[in-house]
Design a protein around this motif. Structure first.
Motif, PDB file in Angstrom:
ATOM      1  N   ALA A 159      -2.043  -9.852  16.764  1.00  0.00           N
ATOM      2  CA  ALA A 159      -2.741  -8.565  16.681  1.00  0.00           C
ATOM      3  C   ALA A 159      -2.575  -7.999  15.271  1.00  0.00           C
ATOM      4  CB  ALA A 159      -2.185  -7.588  17.709  1.00  0.00           C
ATOM      5  N   GLN A 160      -3.599  -7.252  14.863  1.00  0.00           N
ATOM      6  CA  GLN A 160      -3.541  -6.651  13.536  1.00  0.00           C
ATOM      7  C   GLN A 160      -2.639  -5.424  13.551  1.00  0.00           C
ATOM      8  OE1 GLN A 160      -6.628  -7.010  15.202  1.00  0.00           O
ATOM      9  NE2 GLN A 160      -6.653  -9.108  14.473  1.00  0.00           N
ATOM     10  N   SER A 161      -1.981  -5.190  12.432  1.00  0.00           N
ATOM     11  CA  SER A 161      -1.181  -3.977  12.299  1.00  0.00           C
ATOM     12  C   SER A 161      -1.135  -3.578  10.838  1.00  0.00           C
ATOM     13  CB  SER A 161       0.236  -4.183  12.836  1.00  0.00           C
ATOM     14  OG  SER A 161       0.935  -5.105  12.041  1.00  0.00           O
ATOM     15  N   ASN A 219       0.934  -2.458   3.746  1.00  0.00           N
ATOM     16  CA  ASN A 219       0.933  -3.873   4.085  1.00  0.00           C
ATOM     17  C   ASN A 219       0.272  -4.049   5.442  1.00  0.00           C
ATOM     18  OD1 ASN A 219       3.544  -3.585   2.213  1.00  0.00           O
ATOM     19  ND2 ASN A 219       2.723  -5.665   2.081  1.00  0.00           N
ATOM     20  N   TYR A 220      -0.397  -5.158   5.609  1.00  0.00           N
ATOM     21  CA  TYR A 220      -1.091  -5.403   6.863  1.00  0.00           C
ATOM     22  C   TYR A 220      -0.718  -6.782   7.376  1.00  0.00           C
ATOM     23  CZ  TYR A 220      -4.188  -8.401   4.208  1.00  0.00           C
ATOM     24  OH  TYR A 220      -4.680  -9.411   3.412  1.00  0.00           O
ATOM     25  N   SER A 221      -0.943  -6.986   8.651  1.00  0.00           N
ATOM     26  CA  SER A 221      -0.740  -8.312   9.230  1.00  0.00           C
ATOM     27  C   SER A 221      -2.001  -8.699   9.969  1.00  0.00           C
ATOM     28  CB  SER A 221       0.451  -8.313  10.187  1.00  0.00           C
ATOM     29  OG  SER A 221       0.197  -7.500  11.295  1.00  0.00           O
ATOM     30  N   SER A 222      -2.516  -9.834   9.609  1.00  0.00           N
ATOM     31  CA  SER A 222      -3.704 -10.365  10.280  1.00  0.00           C
ATOM     32  C   SER A 222      -3.841 -11.824   9.896  1.00  0.00           C
ATOM     33  CB  SER A 222      -4.959  -9.608   9.870  1.00  0.00           C
ATOM     34  OG  SER A 222      -6.102 -10.210  10.446  1.00  0.00           O
ATOM     35  N   SER A 223      -4.294 -12.618  10.830  1.00  0.00           N
ATOM     36  CA  SER A 223      -4.471 -14.042  10.569  1.00  0.00           C
ATOM     37  C   SER A 223      -5.905 -14.378  10.169  1.00  0.00           C
ATOM     38  CB  SER A 223      -4.077 -14.849  11.809  1.00  0.00           C
ATOM     39  OG  SER A 223      -4.882 -14.439  12.908  1.00  0.00           O
ATOM     40  N   VAL A 224      -6.756 -13.361  10.129  1.00  0.00           N
ATOM     41  CA  VAL A 224      -8.154 -13.599   9.784  1.00  0.00           C
ATOM     42  C   VAL A 224      -8.538 -12.674   8.633  1.00  0.00           C
ATOM     43  CG1 VAL A 224      -8.756 -14.348  12.098  1.00  0.00           C
ATOM     44  CG2 VAL A 224      -8.957 -11.935  11.488  1.00  0.00           C
ATOM     45  N   SER A 225      -9.739 -12.867   8.145  1.00  0.00           N
ATOM     46  CA  SER A 225     -10.216 -12.018   7.059  1.00  0.00           C
ATOM     47  C   SER A 225     -10.295 -10.569   7.522  1.00  0.00           C
ATOM     48  CB  SER A 225     -11.591 -12.488   6.601  1.00  0.00           C
ATOM     49  OG  SER A 225     -11.497 -13.781   6.078  1.00  0.00           O
ATOM     50  N   THR A 270      -0.387  -9.794   1.423  1.00  0.00           N
ATOM     51  CA  THR A 270      -1.003  -8.983   2.492  1.00  0.00           C
ATOM     52  C   THR A 270      -0.779  -7.496   2.229  1.00  0.00           C
ATOM     53  OG1 THR A 270       0.915  -9.194   3.965  1.00  0.00           O
ATOM     54  CG2 THR A 270      -0.854 -10.807   4.220  1.00  0.00           C
ATOM     55  N   SER A 271      -1.155  -7.083   1.024  1.00  0.00           N
ATOM     56  CA  SER A 271      -0.947  -5.686   0.648  1.00  0.00           C
ATOM     57  C   SER A 271      -2.232  -5.072   0.124  1.00  0.00           C
ATOM     58  CB  SER A 271       0.148  -5.570  -0.414  1.00  0.00           C
ATOM     59  OG  SER A 271      -0.273  -6.145  -1.624  1.00  0.00           O
ATOM     60  N   PHE A 272      -2.265  -3.760   0.147  1.00  0.00           N
ATOM     61  CA  PHE A 272      -3.416  -2.993  -0.359  1.00  0.00           C
ATOM     62  C   PHE A 272      -2.870  -1.657  -0.830  1.00  0.00           C
ATOM     63  CE2 PHE A 272      -7.743  -2.420  -1.155  1.00  0.00           C
ATOM     64  CZ  PHE A 272      -8.290  -1.311  -0.530  1.00  0.00           C
ATOM     65  N   ILE A 293      -7.627  -0.017  12.626  1.00  0.00           N
ATOM     66  CA  ILE A 293      -6.219   0.143  12.964  1.00  0.00           C
ATOM     67  C   ILE A 293      -5.578   0.897  11.806  1.00  0.00           C
ATOM     68  CG2 ILE A 293      -4.082  -1.008  13.605  1.00  0.00           C
ATOM     69  CD1 ILE A 293      -6.446  -1.537  15.499  1.00  0.00           C
ATOM     70  N   PHE A 294      -4.954   2.021  12.095  1.00  0.00           N
ATOM     71  CA  PHE A 294      -4.403   2.873  11.061  1.00  0.00           C
ATOM     72  C   PHE A 294      -2.898   2.707  10.923  1.00  0.00           C
ATOM     73  CE2 PHE A 294      -7.849   5.631   9.703  1.00  0.00           C
ATOM     74  CZ  PHE A 294      -8.777   5.469  10.715  1.00  0.00           C
ATOM     75  N   GLY A 295      -2.415   2.909   9.694  1.00  0.00           N
ATOM     76  CA  GLY A 295      -0.994   3.068   9.483  1.00  0.00           C
ATOM     77  C   GLY A 295      -0.566   4.464   9.884  1.00  0.00           C
ATOM     78  N   THR A 296       0.725   4.723   9.768  1.00  0.00           N
ATOM     79  CA  THR A 296       1.272   6.001  10.206  1.00  0.00           C
ATOM     80  C   THR A 296       1.119   7.115   9.176  1.00  0.00           C
ATOM     81  OG1 THR A 296       3.422   5.238   9.494  1.00  0.00           O
ATOM     82  CG2 THR A 296       2.931   5.030  11.841  1.00  0.00           C
ATOM     83  N   GLY A 297       0.610   6.775   7.997  1.00  0.00           N
ATOM     84  CA  GLY A 297       0.317   7.790   6.995  1.00  0.00           C
ATOM     85  C   GLY A 297       1.454   8.024   6.024  1.00  0.00           C
ATOM     86  N   THR A 298       1.076   8.428   4.803  1.00  0.00           N
ATOM     87  CA  THR A 298       2.042   8.811   3.769  1.00  0.00           C
ATOM     88  C   THR A 298       1.644  10.164   3.218  1.00  0.00           C
ATOM     89  OG1 THR A 298       2.484   6.529   3.103  1.00  0.00           O
ATOM     90  CG2 THR A 298       3.018   8.253   1.520  1.00  0.00           C
ATOM     91  N   LEU A 299       2.570  11.104   3.279  1.00  0.00           N
ATOM     92  CA  LEU A 299       2.309  12.426   2.723  1.00  0.00           C
ATOM     93  C   LEU A 299       2.642  12.412   1.234  1.00  0.00           C
ATOM     94  CD1 LEU A 299       1.576  15.410   2.990  1.00  0.00           C
ATOM     95  CD2 LEU A 299       3.975  15.851   3.575  1.00  0.00           C
ATOM     96  N   LEU A 300       1.622  12.599   0.412  1.00  0.00           N
ATOM     97  CA  LEU A 300       1.825  12.700  -1.034  1.00  0.00           C
ATOM     98  C   LEU A 300       2.009  14.177  -1.370  1.00  0.00           C
ATOM     99  CD1 LEU A 300       1.846  11.538  -3.904  1.00  0.00           C
ATOM    100  CD2 LEU A 300      -0.646  11.772  -3.930  1.00  0.00           C
ATOM    101  N   ALA A 301       3.199  14.519  -1.855  1.00  0.00           N
ATOM    102  CA  ALA A 301       3.514  15.916  -2.180  1.00  0.00           C
ATOM    103  C   ALA A 301       3.669  16.030  -3.692  1.00  0.00           C
ATOM    104  CB  ALA A 301       4.780  16.348  -1.469  1.00  0.00           C
ATOM    105  N   VAL A 302       2.678  16.618  -4.336  1.00  0.00           N
ATOM    106  CA  VAL A 302       2.691  16.759  -5.796  1.00  0.00           C
ATOM    107  C   VAL A 302       3.290  18.109  -6.150  1.00  0.00           C
ATOM    108  CG1 VAL A 302       1.332  16.726  -7.903  1.00  0.00           C
ATOM    109  CG2 VAL A 302       0.646  15.309  -5.938  1.00  0.00           C
TER     110      VAL A 302
END
Lengths: 112, 114
Positions: free
Chosen positions: B1-3, B24-30, B72-74, B103-112
């Motif tokens: 499963a993708q994550s 980072n993501y996990s997937s065995s397909v494009s 497997t990064s973006f 499929i979403f990640g849990t988010g990152t709060l950018l605090a400037v």
């Protein structure tokens, strides 16, 4: 400008009430989605629909149902609201394919 | 499963400093990859996306992300942030198809900070 409109920004409901969250898009998109957003958990898919009268369960469908009688409208129904359904609910739509989603502004639901 | 994994829940940074938000993501397909931004009390807006072709993609407000298949990064980067970049950033992946579920990640709060 294309839009996904959610009928309410803030909603307060009592435990046990039946709750309807409405979402309308004006882009003739085939796909529509309902997510809930909770701190530390990100967005979790509740239900989605890829055509009128078609629906599929997402990752957390328990306690929810949906209705899509017209292409532009996708409703999320909480059959009997509970306090653990207090959350931000986000609706989105997309064309079939890989263009990403367009989101509504969200409905912050509080169940007391 | 993708994550999708976003390891940093919060990233504090001073104004005009560079920033990198990791994904980072996990997937065995494009896959297709996306970054969304959520400003306070608003829905999510698409920031940039990778579908195919050049692995470096840019947004109109100075952010860029590079697709790295071997890692497997973006990761999302900006060389100099502004106060107005304060928001939550979500990385997302889809394996395409007609329903193109994200499929979403849990988010990152950018605090400037000034």
């Amino acid at each position: 400008d294309v839009k996904v409109t959610q009928s309410s920004r803030y909603l307060v409901k009592r435990t046990g009430e039946k709750v309807f969250l409405e979402c309308v898009q004006d882009m003739d998109h085939e796909n529509m989605f309902w997510y809930r957003q909770d701190p530390g958990l990100g967005l979790r898919l509740i239900y989605f629909s890829y055509d009128v009268k078609m629906k599929e369960k997402g990752d957390i469908p328990e306690g929810y149902s949906v209705s899509r009688e017209k292409k532009e409208r996708f409703s999320l129904i909480l059959e009997s609201a509970s306090t653990n359904q207090t959350s931000m609910y986000l609706c989105a739509s997309s064309l079939a394919g890989a263009n990403g989603y367009t989101f509504g502004s969200g409905t912050r639901l509080t169940v007391v | 499963a993708q994550s999708v994994t976003q390891l940093d829940s919060q990233v504090p940074v001073f104004e005009e400093a560079p920033v990198e938000l990791r994904c980072n993501y996990s997937s065995s397909v494009s896959v297709y990859l996306f970054w969304y931004v959520q400003y306070p009390n608003q829905g999510l807006q698409l920031l940039l996306k990778y579908l195919s072709g050049s692995t470096l993609v840019e947004s109109i407000n100075g952010f860029e992300a590079e697709f790295n298949k071997s890692q497997t990064s973006f990761h999302l980067r900006k060389p100099s942030v502004h106060i107005s970049d304060t928001a939550e950033y979500f990385c997302a992946v889809t394996v395409g198809g007609a329903t193109n579920k994200l499929i979403f990640g849990t988010g990152t709060l950018l605090a400037v900070q000034p």
